[in-house]
Design an enzyme around this catalytic site. Sequence first.
Site, PDB file in Angstrom:
ATOM      1  N   ARG A  75     -10.110 -11.806   1.932  1.00  0.00           N
ATOM      2  CA  ARG A  75     -11.180 -12.690   1.369  1.00  0.00           C
ATOM      3  C   ARG A  75     -10.398 -14.091   1.660  1.00  0.00           C
ATOM      4  O   ARG A  75     -11.130 -15.176   1.695  1.00  0.00           O
ATOM      5  CB  ARG A  75     -11.399 -12.471   0.191  1.00  0.00           C
ATOM      6  CG  ARG A  75     -10.364 -12.555  -1.045  1.00  0.00           C
ATOM      7  CD  ARG A  75     -10.623 -11.599  -2.059  1.00  0.00           C
ATOM      8  NE  ARG A  75     -10.955 -10.104  -1.920  1.00  0.00           N
ATOM      9  CZ  ARG A  75     -11.089  -9.210  -2.600  1.00  0.00           C
ATOM     10  NH1 ARG A  75     -11.465  -9.527  -3.999  1.00  0.00           N
ATOM     11  NH2 ARG A  75     -11.236  -7.873  -2.542  1.00  0.00           N
ATOM     12  N   LYS A  79       0.943  -1.292  -0.020  1.00  0.00           N
ATOM     13  CA  LYS A  79      -0.106   0.133   0.088  1.00  0.00           C
ATOM     14  C   LYS A  79       0.987   1.296  -0.089  1.00  0.00           C
ATOM     15  O   LYS A  79       2.004   1.072   0.399  1.00  0.00           O
ATOM     16  CB  LYS A  79      -0.879   0.094   1.196  1.00  0.00           C
ATOM     17  CG  LYS A  79      -2.183  -0.945   1.231  1.00  0.00           C
ATOM     18  CD  LYS A  79      -2.616  -0.955   2.574  1.00  0.00           C
ATOM     19  CE  LYS A  79      -3.551  -2.021   2.845  1.00  0.00           C
ATOM     20  NZ  LYS A  79      -5.101  -1.840   1.815  1.00  0.00           N
TER      21      LYS A  79
HETATM   22 ZN   LIG Z   1      -5.363  -5.733   2.242  1.00  0.00          ZN
END
Ligand SMILES: [Zn+2]
Length: 478
Positions: free
Chosen positions: A298, A224
């Site tokens: 997920r 990120k």
């Molecule tokens: Zn993530």
Amino acid sequence: MYLCGPPLKKGKARVFHGLHQDFPSVVVVGLGKKNAGVNGQENWNEDKENIRAAVAVGCRQIQDLEIPCVEVDPCGDAQAAAEGAVLGLHEYNELKQKKKPVVTPQLHGSAGSEAWQKGVIYAEGQNLARYLMEAPANYITPIKFAEYIEQKLGNFASNVKVHIRPESWIATQQMGAFLSVAKGSAEPPIFLEIHYLGGANANDSPLVFVGKGVTFDSGGISLKPSSGMDAMRADMGGAATVCSAIVTAAALNLPLNIIGLAPLCENMPSGKANKPGDVVRAKNGKTIQVDNTDAEGRLLLADALCYAHNFNARAIVNAATLTGAMDVALGSAATGVFTNSSWLWNHLYEASIVTGDRVWRMPLFEHYTKQVTDCPLADLSNIGKYSRAGGACTAAAFLKEFVTAPHWAHLDIAGVMANKDEACFASLVSQDYVNGTDQEEIRTGVDQCIQKFLDVARQTECFFYKKDCSCPSRNQNK
Ligand SMILES: [Zn+2]
């Protein structure tokens, strides 16, 4: 009041000093329109919401005055007043030498003391989730998270069991998707499993709650941007929500069985981390191509949802700060709910009106399923074919591939994770127990539990309130 300016607006406060010898300072708050009821446009009960917000504002005024105790008028709904007070006074300043003064709220008068006490328990449950999310990731590691929850449940040992499952257990469960995320970090993963047995019969079908517990999400090799990355210490908001809801259910002695499951790990880049394009195998045998290592939630949930099917659940509800796309879609106004069950949706929706923790139903169309099953190397890709388009929906479609239960809901709480400008406290109101048959009592218990769950989910709005919340209870003196 008339001598002191215009009538008080909703959610605003005015302080008076020297009016009464027992109460040297009195804060008057504006509650807005009387008997406003349920607002059909806003999808919540405005009376309760107004009381929570106004009482929170008033209590924070007392805190600024450094007065150690405040008596709170029930404002016609002692539970809502208690929620506002306890949530409004919450602070995370454990790591500072100079702390804000602790203010203890009490009910003024004796009417409604039971409702007040209930409100206190609800709000404390929410503050627990806030605490876990706000705390730094080097303090709340997977094992520390699990131990903290175990300690909180220590008072209820007679009907609560806590299993802190280590990495070796996770491996024997063949949770290959979860483990693939965890192996990038030096912190070992934990699978936290909580059983609360409050039902008349220990074999009664439980509600099963599943929460994403990424105690820090750097994105992994799909790293990120560094700006704002500190917020990713709260990427365990789903797990915090689930566990706090169960702590509260135990404190309320709700007459039903609940199982909580929280896969806990960090998502970090390292020589052992998942690489884009790697293929991993989930517990149900399905293979997954990890096209983006930042879509890790997920992967954890896939295995945890498979495991959730071992319990003959009445319903499975999972909560996760899953996708930035959810934030793009609804912002912090509502939690997105993806569900295969209209029965469960109705429960969630009805509860949300009472709690003010708004929900909005999102689609689970085959359209999205096709985008995750169309994958070059494996059964599924962990991001949709069109990546950004409908990102919250493709994530939900991915999870659906691990669910066979008839009543399942996925709550994407990424949008409500950081508060933008709404009231910075959460709320919950439960229905009172009705005198009736056991069945009725259980039904109410389920409602209450779902309400509590939603409530805690919404509180995640506030975990960053010190930085960017412009709500009145924070900004009164700024
Ligand atoms: Zn993530």
